[in-house]
Design a protein around this motif. Structure first.
Motif, PDB file in Angstrom:
ATOM      1  N   ALA A 192       5.433   3.723  -7.171  1.00  0.00           N
ATOM      2  CA  ALA A 192       5.376   4.606  -5.897  1.00  0.00           C
ATOM      3  C   ALA A 192       6.562   4.948  -5.161  1.00  0.00           C
ATOM      4  CB  ALA A 192       4.143   4.133  -4.756  1.00  0.00           C
ATOM      5  N   ARG A 211       6.374  11.318   2.372  1.00  0.00           N
ATOM      6  CA  ARG A 211       7.191  12.123   1.696  1.00  0.00           C
ATOM      7  C   ARG A 211       8.268  12.883   2.678  1.00  0.00           C
ATOM      8  NH1 ARG A 211       4.556  16.220  -2.177  1.00  0.00           N
ATOM      9  NH2 ARG A 211       3.666  14.174  -3.020  1.00  0.00           N
ATOM     10  N   LEU A 251       8.021   8.631  -4.767  1.00  0.00           N
ATOM     11  CA  LEU A 251       8.151   9.410  -3.620  1.00  0.00           C
ATOM     12  C   LEU A 251       9.866   9.727  -3.422  1.00  0.00           C
ATOM     13  CD1 LEU A 251       7.462   9.470  -0.515  1.00  0.00           C
ATOM     14  CD2 LEU A 251       7.877   7.036  -0.323  1.00  0.00           C
ATOM     15  N   SER A 290       0.583  -1.038   0.094  1.00  0.00           N
ATOM     16  CA  SER A 290      -0.068   0.127  -0.175  1.00  0.00           C
ATOM     17  C   SER A 290       0.821   1.166   0.001  1.00  0.00           C
ATOM     18  CB  SER A 290      -0.972   0.003   1.136  1.00  0.00           C
ATOM     19  OG  SER A 290      -1.797  -1.077   1.287  1.00  0.00           O
ATOM     20  N   LEU A 291       1.946   1.107  -0.515  1.00  0.00           N
ATOM     21  CA  LEU A 291       3.032   2.034  -0.488  1.00  0.00           C
ATOM     22  C   LEU A 291       2.254   3.402  -1.441  1.00  0.00           C
ATOM     23  CD1 LEU A 291       5.842   3.335   0.537  1.00  0.00           C
ATOM     24  CD2 LEU A 291       6.806   2.185  -1.647  1.00  0.00           C
ATOM     25  N   GLU A 292       2.542   4.606  -0.739  1.00  0.00           N
ATOM     26  CA  GLU A 292       1.991   5.714  -1.679  1.00  0.00           C
ATOM     27  C   GLU A 292       2.847   7.049  -1.495  1.00  0.00           C
ATOM     28  OE1 GLU A 292      -1.854   6.531   0.086  1.00  0.00           O
ATOM     29  OE2 GLU A 292      -2.885   5.172  -1.235  1.00  0.00           O
ATOM     30  N   ASN A 293       2.995   7.575  -2.485  1.00  0.00           N
ATOM     31  CA  ASN A 293       3.598   9.267  -2.462  1.00  0.00           C
ATOM     32  C   ASN A 293       2.673   9.988  -1.970  1.00  0.00           C
ATOM     33  OD1 ASN A 293       5.375  11.355  -2.992  1.00  0.00           O
ATOM     34  ND2 ASN A 293       4.843  11.488  -5.190  1.00  0.00           N
ATOM     35  N   ASN A 294       2.612   9.925  -0.489  1.00  0.00           N
ATOM     36  CA  ASN A 294       1.784  11.024  -0.071  1.00  0.00           C
ATOM     37  C   ASN A 294       2.534  11.819   0.911  1.00  0.00           C
ATOM     38  OD1 ASN A 294       2.235   9.366   2.664  1.00  0.00           O
ATOM     39  ND2 ASN A 294       0.579   7.936   2.291  1.00  0.00           N
ATOM     40  N   PRO A 306       3.143  -1.944  -7.951  1.00  0.00           N
ATOM     41  CA  PRO A 306       2.707  -0.610  -7.521  1.00  0.00           C
ATOM     42  C   PRO A 306       3.724  -0.165  -6.588  1.00  0.00           C
ATOM     43  CG  PRO A 306       0.831  -2.206  -7.892  1.00  0.00           C
ATOM     44  CD  PRO A 306       1.994  -2.811  -7.907  1.00  0.00           C
ATOM     45  N   ASP A 307       4.074  -0.741  -5.937  1.00  0.00           N
ATOM     46  CA  ASP A 307       5.094  -0.459  -4.581  1.00  0.00           C
ATOM     47  C   ASP A 307       6.434   0.325  -5.270  1.00  0.00           C
ATOM     48  OD1 ASP A 307       3.496  -0.978  -2.572  1.00  0.00           O
ATOM     49  OD2 ASP A 307       4.636  -2.413  -1.904  1.00  0.00           O
TER      50      ASP A 307
END
Length: 235
Positions: A119, A90, A123, A82-86, A115-116
C-alpha cells in the motif's frame, strides 16, 4: 506545516518506524555525508507490535534519527496494519511532498508480503502525481518530485533485478547502529543464534555489495530508464 526554507534532496517514504533504517540506512548516511538534505516520512506509528508501545517506538525513532543525522523526520499517523492508498491518505502524503519538495523520493518496492508495504508503494506513486495538481485543496504549492526509486523490503524472499546499487561500504557500521536502535522490533524476543535478524540485514547488504564489486550495498528499482552523462561514473 509550512514549506521548508530549503527543499530536501531525498525523502524516504517509510511504512513504519525502522523501515528506512533497515532498507536504505546506508544510502541515507552516504547522502548526508555528501552534503545532501535527507528526510524520512513515516506513514504509520508501527503499533501495535508484540514488544512495542507508542512511547517506546517514539524513543527508538528519536535515537535512530540521531544515529543517522537526518535533516528532517515526520510521522503521518496513518493506520498501522490497515494502510490504504485511499483519497485521504493520498492527500496527506501529497501535502508532505509539497512541503519538502524533494528531488528524489525513495519508496518501498511494489511487491512484498506485508500489505502495508504494498500500500505504501502505491500511495507514494499516487501522492507524487497528486502533489502536482493545480486547483486542489491540498496544502502548499503544486510540485512534482522529479524522480522516484524503490527500495527492497524484508518480508518477501524474492530477488528482483535492481536498476542500480548504491555502495554503502563506508556507512555499514553506522547503518547497523541506527538499525539496532529499534531493539523492541529487531532484537528482543528473537533468537540470538546465528543468523540473527541483524545478521540477515547486514548479510543482505553484503550480497548487494558483492554484486557491484564492493563490500556492502543497497539495491533500488526504477520503473523508468535512468539518464547518465558520464560513463566514468558507472561502476
Amino acid at each position: 506545516m509550512n514549506a521548508l526554507d530549503t527543499p530536501l534532496d531525498i525523502l524516504v517514504v517509510s511504512p513504519h518506524p525502522d523501515d528506512a533504517e533497515i532498507s536504505v540506512g546506508g544510502t541515507i548516511i552516504q547522502s548526508l555525508r555528501q552534503g545532501k538534505r535527507v528526510g524520512v516520512v513515516e506513514l504509520t506509528n508501527g503499533e501495535p507490535t508484540p514488544r512495542g508501545t507508542l512511547e517506546r517506538r517514539k524513543s527508538e525513532t528519536e535515537l535512530a534519527t540521531k544515529a543517522l543525522g537526518l535533516t528532517w523526520r515526520y510521522q503521518l499517523d496513518l493506520p498501522n496494519r490497515s494502510l490504504e492508498n485511499n483519497l485521504s491518505a493520498r492527500r496527506k502524503l501529497a501535502a508532505i511532498f509539497r512541503l519538502t519538495r524533494p528531488k528524489v523520493i525513495l519508496a518501498p518496492f511494489w511487491e512484498d508480503a506485508h500489505p502495508d508495504h504494498v500500500a505504501a508503494s502505491a500511495l507514494a506513486d499516487a501522492a507524487r502525481f497528486w502533489s502536482k495538481l493545480s486547483r486542489s485543496d491540498i496544502p502548499g504549492d503544486p510540485f512534482h518530485p522529479p524522480r522516484i526509486y524503490y527500495f527492497w523490503s524484508i518480508h518477501l524472499r524474492i530477488h528482483p533485478k535492481p536498476a542500480f546499487v548504491v555502495d554503502i561500504s563506508d556507512a555499514i557500521d553506522q547503518k547497523m547502529e541506527a538499525v539496532q536502535c529499534f531493539a523492541s522490533q529487531l532484537i528482543e524476543g528473537r533468537s540470538q543464534e546465528h543468523p540473527t535478524l541483524l545478521d540477515d540485514i547486514r548479510d543482505r547488504a553484503r550480497y548487494w555489495g558483492w554484486t557491484i564489486h564492493s563490500s556492502y550495498g543497497e539495491a533500488f528499482a526504477s520503473r523508468e530508464e535512468l539518464r547518465i552523462s558520464d560513463l566514468d561514473h558507472i561502476g
